[in-house]
Design a protein around this motif. Structure first.
Motif, mmCIF file in Angstrom:
data_model
loop_
_atom_site.group_PDB
_atom_site.id
_atom_site.type_symbol
_atom_site.label_atom_id
_atom_site.label_comp_id
_atom_site.label_asym_id
_atom_site.label_seq_id
_atom_site.Cartn_x
_atom_site.Cartn_y
_atom_site.Cartn_z
ATOM 1 N N GLU A 51 0.826 -1.207 0.000
ATOM 2 C CA GLU A 51 0.000 0.000 0.000
ATOM 3 C C GLU A 51 0.859 1.254 0.000
ATOM 4 O OE1 GLU A 51 -2.559 -0.215 3.358
ATOM 5 O OE2 GLU A 51 -3.810 -1.808 2.526
ATOM 6 N N ALA A 52 0.422 2.256 -0.763
ATOM 7 C CA ALA A 52 1.155 3.525 -0.836
ATOM 8 C C ALA A 52 0.166 4.644 -1.158
ATOM 9 C CB ALA A 52 2.244 3.465 -1.901
ATOM 10 N N GLU A 53 0.565 5.865 -0.819
ATOM 11 C CA GLU A 53 -0.212 7.043 -1.188
ATOM 12 C C GLU A 53 0.359 7.632 -2.475
ATOM 13 O OE1 GLU A 53 -0.415 9.902 1.900
ATOM 14 O OE2 GLU A 53 -1.268 8.519 3.382
ATOM 15 N N LEU A 54 -0.518 8.167 -3.290
ATOM 16 C CA LEU A 54 -0.103 8.794 -4.549
ATOM 17 C C LEU A 54 -0.448 10.278 -4.483
ATOM 18 C CD1 LEU A 54 0.934 8.784 -7.443
ATOM 19 C CD2 LEU A 54 -1.332 8.005 -8.186
ATOM 20 N N ARG A 55 0.575 11.126 -4.561
ATOM 21 C CA ARG A 55 0.382 12.575 -4.557
ATOM 22 C C ARG A 55 0.679 13.089 -5.971
ATOM 23 N NH1 ARG A 55 1.020 14.314 0.952
ATOM 24 N NH2 ARG A 55 0.472 12.484 2.235
ATOM 25 N N ILE A 56 -0.356 13.557 -6.670
ATOM 26 C CA ILE A 56 -0.154 14.049 -8.033
ATOM 27 C C ILE A 56 0.020 15.557 -8.021
ATOM 28 C CG2 ILE A 56 -1.452 12.143 -9.046
ATOM 29 C CD1 ILE A 56 -3.826 13.981 -9.328
ATOM 30 N N SER A 57 0.535 16.064 -9.123
ATOM 31 C CA SER A 57 0.781 17.499 -9.241
ATOM 32 C C SER A 57 -0.534 18.274 -9.259
ATOM 33 C CB SER A 57 1.561 17.789 -10.517
ATOM 34 O OG SER A 57 1.628 19.177 -10.763
ATOM 35 N N LEU B 271 3.718 -1.519 -5.928
ATOM 36 C CA LEU B 271 2.952 -0.625 -5.073
ATOM 37 C C LEU B 271 1.515 -0.521 -5.569
ATOM 38 C CD1 LEU B 271 5.594 2.225 -4.758
ATOM 39 C CD2 LEU B 271 5.096 0.478 -3.051
ATOM 40 N N ARG B 272 0.605 -0.242 -4.653
ATOM 41 C CA ARG B 272 -0.797 -0.072 -4.994
ATOM 42 C C ARG B 272 -1.315 1.179 -4.286
ATOM 43 N NH1 ARG B 272 -4.001 -4.975 -3.187
ATOM 44 N NH2 ARG B 272 -3.061 -4.357 -1.206
ATOM 45 N N PRO B 273 -1.945 2.111 -5.016
ATOM 46 C CA PRO B 273 -2.428 3.334 -4.368
ATOM 47 C C PRO B 273 -3.673 3.072 -3.521
ATOM 48 C CG PRO B 273 -3.086 3.304 -6.665
ATOM 49 C CD PRO B 273 -2.224 2.107 -6.472
ATOM 50 N N VAL B 274 -3.657 3.572 -2.300
ATOM 51 C CA VAL B 274 -4.831 3.472 -1.428
ATOM 52 C C VAL B 274 -5.364 4.856 -1.083
ATOM 53 C CG1 VAL B 274 -4.212 1.244 -0.444
ATOM 54 C CG2 VAL B 274 -3.316 3.329 0.601
ATOM 55 N N ALA B 275 -4.660 5.886 -1.504
ATOM 56 C CA ALA B 275 -5.118 7.266 -1.302
ATOM 57 C C ALA B 275 -4.511 8.117 -2.409
ATOM 58 C CB ALA B 275 -4.702 7.786 0.072
ATOM 59 N N LEU B 276 -5.285 9.096 -2.881
ATOM 60 C CA LEU B 276 -4.850 9.933 -3.998
ATOM 61 C C LEU B 276 -5.225 11.371 -3.713
ATOM 62 C CD1 LEU B 276 -3.894 10.427 -6.947
ATOM 63 C CD2 LEU B 276 -6.217 9.828 -7.678
ATOM 64 N N GLY B 277 -4.241 12.266 -3.825
ATOM 65 C CA GLY B 277 -4.515 13.666 -3.569
ATOM 66 C C GLY B 277 -3.375 14.535 -4.051
ATOM 67 N N ARG C 240 -11.242 7.639 -2.762
ATOM 68 C CA ARG C 240 -12.379 7.387 -1.883
ATOM 69 C C ARG C 240 -12.748 5.906 -1.844
ATOM 70 N NH1 ARG C 240 -17.254 10.129 -3.410
ATOM 71 N NH2 ARG C 240 -16.603 9.877 -5.562
ATOM 72 N N GLY C 241 -11.721 5.038 -1.839
ATOM 73 C CA GLY C 241 -11.950 3.604 -1.703
ATOM 74 C C GLY C 241 -12.431 2.921 -2.959
ATOM 75 N N LYS C 242 -12.395 3.620 -4.131
ATOM 76 C CA LYS C 242 -12.938 3.011 -5.345
ATOM 77 C C LYS C 242 -12.034 1.931 -5.921
ATOM 78 C CE LYS C 242 -15.853 6.842 -6.853
ATOM 79 N NZ LYS C 242 -16.148 7.789 -7.944
ATOM 80 N N THR C 243 -10.718 2.097 -5.841
ATOM 81 C CA THR C 243 -9.827 1.089 -6.411
ATOM 82 C C THR C 243 -9.433 0.043 -5.382
ATOM 83 O OG1 THR C 243 -7.873 2.419 -5.858
ATOM 84 C CG2 THR C 243 -8.851 2.756 -8.019
ATOM 85 N N HIS C 244 -9.353 0.447 -4.142
ATOM 86 C CA HIS C 244 -8.955 -0.500 -3.104
ATOM 87 C C HIS C 244 -9.283 0.105 -1.751
ATOM 88 C CE1 HIS C 244 -6.660 -3.444 -0.869
ATOM 89 N NE2 HIS C 244 -6.003 -2.468 -0.280
#
Length: 347
Positions: free
Chosen positions: A82-88, A164-170, A184-188
């Motif tokens: 599990e990992a968080e993904l922070r996009i630009s 890695l698998r994203p569990v949060a995106l922001g 919001r929990g849609k992918t995992h």
């Protein structure tokens, strides 16, 4: 018959639903304890705006380019981490809308309906999240953030190559938590594996506890049965000895029965004596005869010992056999004798 069957099915479904609700409630209580620790260790993948991804891990000296991690042959993608993904921020759009407070429970439906107006993407091609910013004067202000589903899919695929698998995106910068999660929990569902492990562990512990409880109950019942049988056999033997004594056929029976009475048993007397004498009293010598008991030792208050012993033990004529002597250390040296009650055959 059909009606009874339907009622039985409904009852079974209700019971299953109750058990599932209790199971989920238990995990909801326990999981946050492990979740807090997991979040502190969770790696963060940051996108720099040009499509490059860098991996930030707690305790690491530098950020690792995700491509470098993906090229590592030791990475196993069968069980993604599990990992968080922070996009630009350049890859998201944000907007603010106001709704009547009474309609705030329908926020998600309202946002989905307005996505084609608020974002440059078609609703089915957008990932979005929202949060209440202000709620006053019967008006609820809601901040909406959205991004391209296609963009996120590409980034997610590259993360999977790196294990890695994203569990949060922001879009939150490092050091701050994500305020609006676009997944919001849609992918995992975050912590899904952890919840599964907690649930299975709890069930295993419950099964083991149940088996242990049933086994202890069985052993307890068996022990009680054996004790009852032993008591019955003892009673029969006792009655036989009493009968022999009454008929005068065996004088030895009288002696055996006499020694088995509690007041005549030496181990009972010693146990009672140990529980009776004060903690400040020490015995140097103890003589137990058929009719007399002799105690020699020292105490901080020897004068009270005869009364204590005679009040709590089955002894008579408890008295000092010699004068009490005060020693240099302040303790009293004593010698006490007592008579044991005469014991005859049990009645």
């Amino acid at each position: 018959m059909a009606s009874a069957s339907n009622r039985h099915t409904a009852s079974s479904d209700g019971l299953t639903g109750t058990v599932k609700a209790v199971y989920e409630a238990f995990i909801d209580v326990v999981e946050p304890v492990f979740s807090a620790r997991s979040k502190r260790r969770r790696p963060i993948v940051v996108e720099d705006g040009d499509g490059r991804l860098a991996l930030h891990e707690r305790g690491a000296e530098r950020a690792m380019p995700l491509a470098e991690r993906a090229e590592d042959g030791s990475i196993k993608t069968a069980k993604l981490r599990e990992a968080e993904l922070r996009i630009s921020p350049d890859h998201v759009v944000s907007a603010t809308i106001r709704l009547p407070t009474a309609a705030s429970k329908y926020v998600e439906q309202v946002v989905e309906h307005r996505l084609d107006q608020l974002t440059p993407w078609r609703p089915e091609n957008a990932l979005f999240g929202f949060a209440v910013v202000d709620d006053k004067d019967e008006q609820t202000e809601i901040r909406i953030v959205a991004t391209s589903r296609e963009l996120v899919a590409g980034l997610t695929h590259r993360m999977a190559d790196a294990g890695l698998r994203p569990v949060a995106l922001g879009t939150a910068p490092l050091g701050t938590p994500i305020d609006i999660d676009l997944l919001r929990g849609k992918t995992h569902r975050p912590g899904e594996n952890r919840r599964r492990i907690i649930g299975r562990t709890a069930i295993a512990i419950l099964v083991l506890a149940s088996v242990s409880w049933m086994a202890s109950g069985w052993f307890s019942t068996r022990s009680e049965t054996r004790l009852t049988t032993l008591q019955a056999d003892t009673a029969i033997a006792r009655q036989a000895l009493i009968a022999d004594t009454a008929s005068g056929r065996d004088e030895l029976a009288d002696q055996l029965l006499s020694t088995k009475r509690p007041e005549a048993a030496v181990f009972v007397l010693l146990d009672q004596l140990a529980a009776t004498i004060p903690d400040t009293t020490y015995l140097d010598r103890l003589e137990v005869g058929p009719a007399e008991l002799r105690l020699v030792g020292s105490s901080t208050d020897a004068s009270s010992l005869p009364e204590i012993i005679q009040s709590n033990l089955l002894l008579i004529d408890v008295s000092f056999a010699a004068a009490v002597v005060r020693q240099d250390n302040g303790r009293d040296r004593f010698e006490i004798t007592a008579k044991r009650p005469e014991t005859g055959p049990a009645q």
